[in-house]
Write a protein that holds these residues in place. Structure first.
Motif, PDB file in Angstrom:
ATOM      1  N   ASN A  52     -44.582  33.031 -27.084  1.00  0.00           N
ATOM      2  CA  ASN A  52     -44.431  33.384 -25.774  1.00  0.00           C
ATOM      3  C   ASN A  52     -45.854  34.063 -25.364  1.00  0.00           C
ATOM      4  O   ASN A  52     -46.039  34.259 -24.201  1.00  0.00           O
ATOM      5  CB  ASN A  52     -43.165  34.016 -25.299  1.00  0.00           C
ATOM      6  N   MET A  73     -43.237  25.618 -27.232  1.00  0.00           N
ATOM      7  CA  MET A  73     -42.543  24.615 -27.459  1.00  0.00           C
ATOM      8  C   MET A  73     -42.685  24.109 -28.804  1.00  0.00           C
ATOM      9  O   MET A  73     -41.701  23.669 -29.471  1.00  0.00           O
ATOM     10  CB  MET A  73     -42.947  23.640 -26.374  1.00  0.00           C
ATOM     11  N   CYS A  76     -41.003  25.882 -31.451  1.00  0.00           N
ATOM     12  CA  CYS A  76     -39.499  25.561 -31.461  1.00  0.00           C
ATOM     13  C   CYS A  76     -39.036  24.440 -32.214  1.00  0.00           C
ATOM     14  O   CYS A  76     -38.110  24.289 -32.943  1.00  0.00           O
ATOM     15  CB  CYS A  76     -38.883  25.549 -29.948  1.00  0.00           C
ATOM     16  N   PHE A  77     -39.885  23.305 -31.772  1.00  0.00           N
ATOM     17  CA  PHE A  77     -39.597  22.118 -32.670  1.00  0.00           C
ATOM     18  C   PHE A  77     -39.900  22.419 -34.264  1.00  0.00           C
ATOM     19  O   PHE A  77     -39.017  21.769 -35.159  1.00  0.00           O
ATOM     20  CB  PHE A  77     -40.662  20.872 -32.360  1.00  0.00           C
ATOM     21  N   PHE A  84     -33.859  36.402 -26.123  1.00  0.00           N
ATOM     22  CA  PHE A  84     -34.756  37.262 -25.239  1.00  0.00           C
ATOM     23  C   PHE A  84     -33.844  38.654 -25.074  1.00  0.00           C
ATOM     24  O   PHE A  84     -32.712  38.760 -24.920  1.00  0.00           O
ATOM     25  CB  PHE A  84     -35.006  36.807 -23.890  1.00  0.00           C
ATOM     26  N   PHE A  90     -30.496  29.998 -18.083  1.00  0.00           N
ATOM     27  CA  PHE A  90     -30.866  28.807 -16.784  1.00  0.00           C
ATOM     28  C   PHE A  90     -29.644  28.969 -15.715  1.00  0.00           C
ATOM     29  O   PHE A  90     -28.495  28.480 -16.232  1.00  0.00           O
ATOM     30  CB  PHE A  90     -30.891  27.700 -17.587  1.00  0.00           C
ATOM     31  N   HIS A 105     -33.400  18.901 -26.381  1.00  0.00           N
ATOM     32  CA  HIS A 105     -34.977  19.058 -26.452  1.00  0.00           C
ATOM     33  C   HIS A 105     -35.439  19.700 -27.719  1.00  0.00           C
ATOM     34  O   HIS A 105     -36.419  19.272 -28.320  1.00  0.00           O
ATOM     35  CB  HIS A 105     -35.281  19.754 -25.180  1.00  0.00           C
ATOM     36  N   GLY A 106     -34.919  20.899 -27.877  1.00  0.00           N
ATOM     37  CA  GLY A 106     -35.410  21.432 -29.239  1.00  0.00           C
ATOM     38  C   GLY A 106     -35.209  20.517 -30.498  1.00  0.00           C
ATOM     39  O   GLY A 106     -35.989  20.747 -31.374  1.00  0.00           O
ATOM     40  N   THR A 154     -30.865  25.360 -30.870  1.00  0.00           N
ATOM     41  CA  THR A 154     -32.022  24.321 -31.368  1.00  0.00           C
ATOM     42  C   THR A 154     -32.263  24.033 -32.741  1.00  0.00           C
ATOM     43  O   THR A 154     -33.183  23.915 -33.466  1.00  0.00           O
ATOM     44  CB  THR A 154     -33.312  25.419 -30.889  1.00  0.00           C
TER      45      THR A 154
ATOM     46  N   ASN B 219     -36.150  28.942 -15.222  1.00  0.00           N
ATOM     47  CA  ASN B 219     -36.971  29.933 -16.332  1.00  0.00           C
ATOM     48  C   ASN B 219     -37.676  29.217 -17.201  1.00  0.00           C
ATOM     49  O   ASN B 219     -37.428  28.744 -18.284  1.00  0.00           O
ATOM     50  CB  ASN B 219     -35.712  30.717 -17.143  1.00  0.00           C
ATOM     51  N   GLU B 221     -40.132  30.017 -19.006  1.00  0.00           N
ATOM     52  CA  GLU B 221     -40.605  30.925 -20.155  1.00  0.00           C
ATOM     53  C   GLU B 221     -39.364  30.454 -21.175  1.00  0.00           C
ATOM     54  O   GLU B 221     -39.745  30.144 -22.326  1.00  0.00           O
ATOM     55  CB  GLU B 221     -40.683  32.227 -19.964  1.00  0.00           C
ATOM     56  N   ALA B 222     -38.352  30.648 -20.806  1.00  0.00           N
ATOM     57  CA  ALA B 222     -37.041  30.335 -21.871  1.00  0.00           C
ATOM     58  C   ALA B 222     -37.067  28.910 -22.037  1.00  0.00           C
ATOM     59  O   ALA B 222     -36.798  28.524 -23.107  1.00  0.00           O
ATOM     60  CB  ALA B 222     -35.859  30.844 -21.091  1.00  0.00           C
ATOM     61  N   ALA B 223     -37.440  28.050 -21.014  1.00  0.00           N
ATOM     62  CA  ALA B 223     -37.535  26.464 -21.270  1.00  0.00           C
ATOM     63  C   ALA B 223     -38.594  25.930 -22.330  1.00  0.00           C
ATOM     64  O   ALA B 223     -38.136  25.441 -23.134  1.00  0.00           O
ATOM     65  CB  ALA B 223     -37.871  25.856 -19.942  1.00  0.00           C
ATOM     66  N   LYS B 224     -39.602  26.624 -22.407  1.00  0.00           N
ATOM     67  CA  LYS B 224     -40.472  26.279 -23.491  1.00  0.00           C
ATOM     68  C   LYS B 224     -39.953  26.647 -24.891  1.00  0.00           C
ATOM     69  O   LYS B 224     -40.118  25.994 -25.835  1.00  0.00           O
ATOM     70  CB  LYS B 224     -41.822  27.356 -23.358  1.00  0.00           C
ATOM     71  N   SER B 225     -39.374  27.999 -24.816  1.00  0.00           N
ATOM     72  CA  SER B 225     -38.675  28.381 -26.117  1.00  0.00           C
ATOM     73  C   SER B 225     -37.745  27.664 -26.774  1.00  0.00           C
ATOM     74  O   SER B 225     -37.278  27.489 -27.745  1.00  0.00           O
ATOM     75  CB  SER B 225     -38.286  29.892 -25.850  1.00  0.00           C
ATOM     76  N   VAL B 226     -37.129  26.774 -25.797  1.00  0.00           N
ATOM     77  CA  VAL B 226     -35.948  25.822 -26.315  1.00  0.00           C
ATOM     78  C   VAL B 226     -36.617  24.425 -26.456  1.00  0.00           C
ATOM     79  O   VAL B 226     -35.684  23.349 -26.642  1.00  0.00           O
ATOM     80  CB  VAL B 226     -34.746  25.926 -25.539  1.00  0.00           C
ATOM     81  N   GLY B 227     -37.764  24.302 -26.411  1.00  0.00           N
ATOM     82  CA  GLY B 227     -38.397  22.929 -26.706  1.00  0.00           C
ATOM     83  C   GLY B 227     -38.456  22.265 -25.607  1.00  0.00           C
ATOM     84  O   GLY B 227     -38.783  20.607 -25.919  1.00  0.00           O
ATOM     85  N   VAL B 228     -38.419  22.690 -24.268  1.00  0.00           N
ATOM     86  CA  VAL B 228     -38.682  21.734 -23.293  1.00  0.00           C
ATOM     87  C   VAL B 228     -40.195  21.618 -22.873  1.00  0.00           C
ATOM     88  O   VAL B 228     -40.758  22.687 -22.895  1.00  0.00           O
ATOM     89  CB  VAL B 228     -37.944  22.347 -21.839  1.00  0.00           C
ATOM     90  N   ASP B 229     -40.649  20.634 -22.536  1.00  0.00           N
ATOM     91  CA  ASP B 229     -42.058  20.169 -22.440  1.00  0.00           C
ATOM     92  C   ASP B 229     -42.154  20.255 -20.854  1.00  0.00           C
ATOM     93  O   ASP B 229     -42.260  19.402 -20.255  1.00  0.00           O
ATOM     94  CB  ASP B 229     -42.502  18.729 -22.849  1.00  0.00           C
TER      95      ASP B 229
END
Ligand code: ADP
Ligand code: MG
Lengths: 239, 356
Positions: A52, A73, A76-77, A84, A90, A105-106, A154, B219, B221-229
Motif C-alpha cells: 500500500n 494486488m 495479495c495473490f 487495516f 466496502f 479475486h484474491g 484471501t 474503497n 486501497e482496500a480493493a487492491k489489498s484483496v486482489g482486485v485489479d
C-alpha cells in the motif's frame, strides 16, 4: 526458511523518517508480535510489506521473491493478507459480499467455489448474524472482525493484523485469541501489531519493538519485555 | 460449533420474487415490442427507436459513471466515431450499412484505447473535461475528412439505403414502402441492442467483476489489498462502454442516413441528454436509465415547442433531482417499496443461519 525478510528498509514522509533502516526476518509459520508507542511507524511498516506504500530504500522479500516494488494486488495473490487499523470495509457491499470479493479475486476463483469457505470464515469470526447487512452499517467491533475475516478470505500465507483487540471485552478477547490461534495452527504466518499485551503475548512466539521507526529489540517476548529500554517506553502504554 | 454433518448447506441466492416477475415481464415486453411494427404506424416506430437508442447510450454512460466512477462528458466521441466509421464503411468500402454498424462499434473501441491512456491520467473534474476535449478534437478531425463530407457532412448513398439488408424482405412481409421498412429494421436492431445491453450489463454486475466494481468504488486501497485489479476494471468498463456507444451511434446514423460533424459529435444530444436521463432515473442502477428515458421522452414531447425553454427546464429539473433525490426517481421508488427488478445482492442463507 523465512517467509518474509526486510533488509535496511526505510520510508520517509517529507522530512519525517517513519521507517528507519529496518531489517528483520520472519520464519515460515511463526507468529510475530509488534509493539511500540503511537506514531512509532508500525502501521507504515505493514503498508510497506503489503505494497500500500512503497519503500524509499531497502529490499522486501516474500517467499524468496523481491516484492519491494510489486503492487499491493500482486502481493495479495502471492499470499499477503492484511487488516487495516482503521477499518476499510466496502460500505455498500454486505458483510458476506465483502468476503466474496476478497476470496474470489484474491484467490482467482469463481464465486461459487469460495461461497462455502466465506460462510465458514463468517462463522469463525462470529459475523454470521450480520452476513447480509451492508458493511457500512456495522459497529466498530463488527468492522474490526470484518477486517480480519476479509483478510482470511484471501487465504493468506502471511496474515498482518493491525490493532484488532482494542476495546474488546474479556470474553470477546478470548474468542479473538482463539480464532487467531486456530489460524496460526493451520500454519499461517502471523504478524500482529497490538497494544493489548496480554492478548498478544498469549499468541506470539517472538516480539519486535519499534520506536521512532527503528527496531529497538526483537526476540523472545518475555526476554524483550524485561529489558529496561523496552520497559521505559512501555510504562503506561498497556491498556 | 455445530456438527458439520447435521448442519444444512449454505445457499447463496440473488433472485427475489420481484426479480422473477420482472424477468417474465421483460420477456413479454420484449416480444410485444418485437410485434409493434405489425400494428403500429411509422411515427410510433420512430419514437420507440429514439427511446431505445437513448436508453442504450444511458445504460453505457451509467456503467461508466455510476458503476465505474468514470464521469465522462465525452461519450459523443464514440457516438460520432461509430457513426463516421459506419459511413466510411458504406461510402469508401462499399459495405452494406447493417454490417457496417459493427464497424462503428469496433472503431469506437479502437479510439477508446488511446483516449483511455490519456484520460486515465486525469482525476475527477479533469477527467470529465479531458474526455470532452478529446471528443472536440475528434469532431475537428472528422470535419477535415473530405471523402465523408468535411465540415458540412454527407448522406448515405441512395443505392446503399435502398438495397440495405433485409429491407426488401420486410417491405414485402409488412406491405410497406422501402423507407418505412428501413425504419422497422433499425427499430428491431435498436430493440435487440437495448435488450443485449441490459442483459449484458446485468450479467457483468452479477459476475465477480460486479463485486469488484462496487469494492473499487467504495474503497480503492482496500480493493487492491484483496486482489482486485482496479486498473483493469477501469479499462473494462471504459472500453465496453465505448464499444456499445459506438454501435448505438452507428445505428442511429443508419436511421438518420445523414451525418455532419456537429451533429454526430454533439455534446448536448449524446452526453447532456444522456446524463439527464441517468440522473433523473437514478444513477448506479439498471432500472434508473429505463425510467429516466421514459421521463425524458415525455418531457421532450411536452416541451419541444418551447425551444430554449426546453433545455432550461431540463436543466432545472436535473438540478432539483440532484439536490432532493440524488438517487433519482428509481431511488425513491425502491426506497419506498424495497423492490429491485435487477437485484445483484448475494444473500447467504441456510447453514446455521437457517432458511429464509
Ligand atoms: N500517509 C502519511 N503521510 C504523512 N505522514 C504519515 C502518513 N502515514 C503515517 N504518517 C506519520 O508517520 C508516523 C507513523 O505512523 P504510523 O505508521 O501510523 O504509526 P503507528 O502505527 O506506529 O501508530 C506518524 O507520525 C504519522 O503521522
Ligand atoms: Mg498504527
Amino acid at each position: 526458511m523465512s517467509i518474509l525478510s526486510l533488509k535496511t528498509v526505510s520510508k520517509s514522509f517529507g522530512s519525517l523518517k517513519v521507517t528507519d533502516d529496518v531489517s528483520f526476518e520472519v520464519p515460515e509459520g511463526q507468529a510475530l508480535g509488534i509493539i511500540g508507542p503511537n506514531g512509532a511507524g508500525k502501521s507504515t511498516l505493514f503498508n510497506l510489506i503489503t505494497g500500500n506504500l512503497t519503500a524509499d530504500a531497502g529490499t522486501i522479500r516474500f517467499q524468496d521473491q523481491d516484492v519491494t516494488r510489486v503492487p499491493a494486488m500482486q502481493r495479495c495473490f502471492a499470499g499477503v493478507g492484511r487488516s487495516f487499523q482503521i477499518p476499510q470495509p466496502f460500505d455498500h457491499l454486505t458483510v458476506f459480499e465483502n468476503l466474496l470479493v476478497a476470496a474470489s479475486h484474491g484467490r482467482a476463483l469463481d464465486e461459487h467455489e469460495v461461497e462455502a469457505d466465506c460462510a465458514r470464515i463468517l462463522e469463525q469470526t462470529e459475523l454470521l448474524p450480520v452476513a447480509n447487512k451492508p458493511a457500512g452499517g456495522l459497529s466498530l467491533l463488527q468492522r474490526k472482525r470484518l477486517e480480519m475475516a476479509r483478510a482470511l478470505a484471501t487465504d493468506p500465507k502471511l496474515l498482518l493484523l493491525d490493532e484488532i483487540a482494542g476495546g474488546l471485552t474479556d470474553a470477546e478477547c478470548v474468542a479473538l485469541i482463539d480464532t487467531i490461534r486456530s489460524v496460526h495452527a493451520r500454519g499461517v504466518t502471523i504478524i500482529w501489531i497490538e497494544h493489548v499485551l496480554h492478548a498478544l503475548t498469549s499468541v506470539v512466539e517472538r516480539l519486535l519493538v519499534l520506536d521512532f521507526g527503528k527496531i529497538i529489540g526483537i526476540g523472545d517476548p518475555e526476554d524483550i519485555m524485561s529489558r529496561p529500554e523496552v520497559k521505559e517506553i512501555y510504562l503506561g502504554i498497556e491498556v | 460449533m455445530s456438527d458439520i454433518s447435521t448442519t444444512p448447506r449454505y445457499v447463496v441466492t440473488t433472485h427475489t420474487t420481484a426479480s422473477r416477475i420482472a424477468a417474465t415481464g421483460a420477456v413479454i415486453l420484449f416480444l410485444v415490442l418485437v410485434m409493434v411494427p405489425f400494428f403500429a404506424g411509422r411515427g410510433l416506430i420512430q419514437d420507440l427507436f429514439f427511446i431505445l437508442t437513448m436508453l442504450v447510450l444511458a445504460q453505457f454512460w451509467n456503467l461508466l459513471a455510476g458503476y465505474g466512477g468514470l464521469v465522462s462528458i465525452g461519450q459523443q466521441a464514440f457516438v460520432g466515431m461509430g457513426a463516421y466509421a459506419m459511413f466510411g464503411g458504406v461510402i469508401l468500402a462499399g459495405m452494406d450499412p447493417i454490417p457496417a454498424i459493427l464497424l462503428g462499434g469496433v472503431a469506437a473501441f479502437l479510439v477508446a484505447i488511446p483516449t483511455a491512456f490519456f484520460a486515465f491520467r486525469l482525476q475527477g473534474p479533469y477527467f470529465a473535461i479531458g474526455t470532452w476535449v478529446i471528443a472536440e478534437v475528434m469532431r475537428l478531425i472528422m470535419a477535415q475528412v473530405k471523402a465523408l463530407g468535411g465540415g458540412t457532412g454527407t448522406s448515405l448513398p441512395r443505392s446503399a439505403t435502398r438495397e440495405m439488408w433485409a429491407t426488401e424482405w420486410i417491405a414485402g412481409m409488412l406491405d410497406v414502402r422501402n423507407s418505412a421498412a428501413r425504419d422497422i429494421l433499425t427499430y428491431w436492431l435498436a430493440l435487440l441492442l437495448a435488450a443485449a445491453t441490459i442483459a449484458g450489463i446485468y450479467w457483468l454486475l452479477r459476475s465477480k467483476r460486479g463485486l469488484a466494481l462496487s469494492a473499487v468504488r467504495d474503497n480503492p486501497e482496500a480493493a487492491k489489498s484483496v486482489g482486485v485489479d482496479a486498473g483493469r476494471m477501469k479499462w473494462l468498463v471504459f472500453l465496453t462502454s465505448a464499444f456499445g456507444t459506438g454501435l448505438a451511434g452507428a445505428l442511429i446514423y443508419v436511421q438518420k442516413a445523414r451525418i455532419s460533424p456537429d451533429a454526430a459529435f454533439s455534446v448536448t444530444d449524446w452526453t447532456a441528454y444522456v446524463l439527464f436521463i441517468v440522473i433523473i432515473g437514478g444513477i448506479g442502477t439498471i432500472e434508473g436509465p429505463i425510467i429516466g428515458v421514459i421521463i425524458f421522452f415525455l418531457l421532450q414531447a411536452l416541451l419541444a415547442d418551447y425551444g430554449t425553454w426546453y433545455l432550461f427546464t431540463l436543466g432545472i429539473i436535473g438540478i432539483v433531482v440532484m439536490l432532493f433525490a440524488p438517487r433519482g426517481v428509481w431511488g425513491l421508488i425502491s426506497d419506498k417499496t424495497g423492490i429491485q427488478l435487477f437485484p445483484v445482492r448475494r444473500r447467504l442463507s441456510g447453514g446455521t443461519l437457517g432458511e429464509e
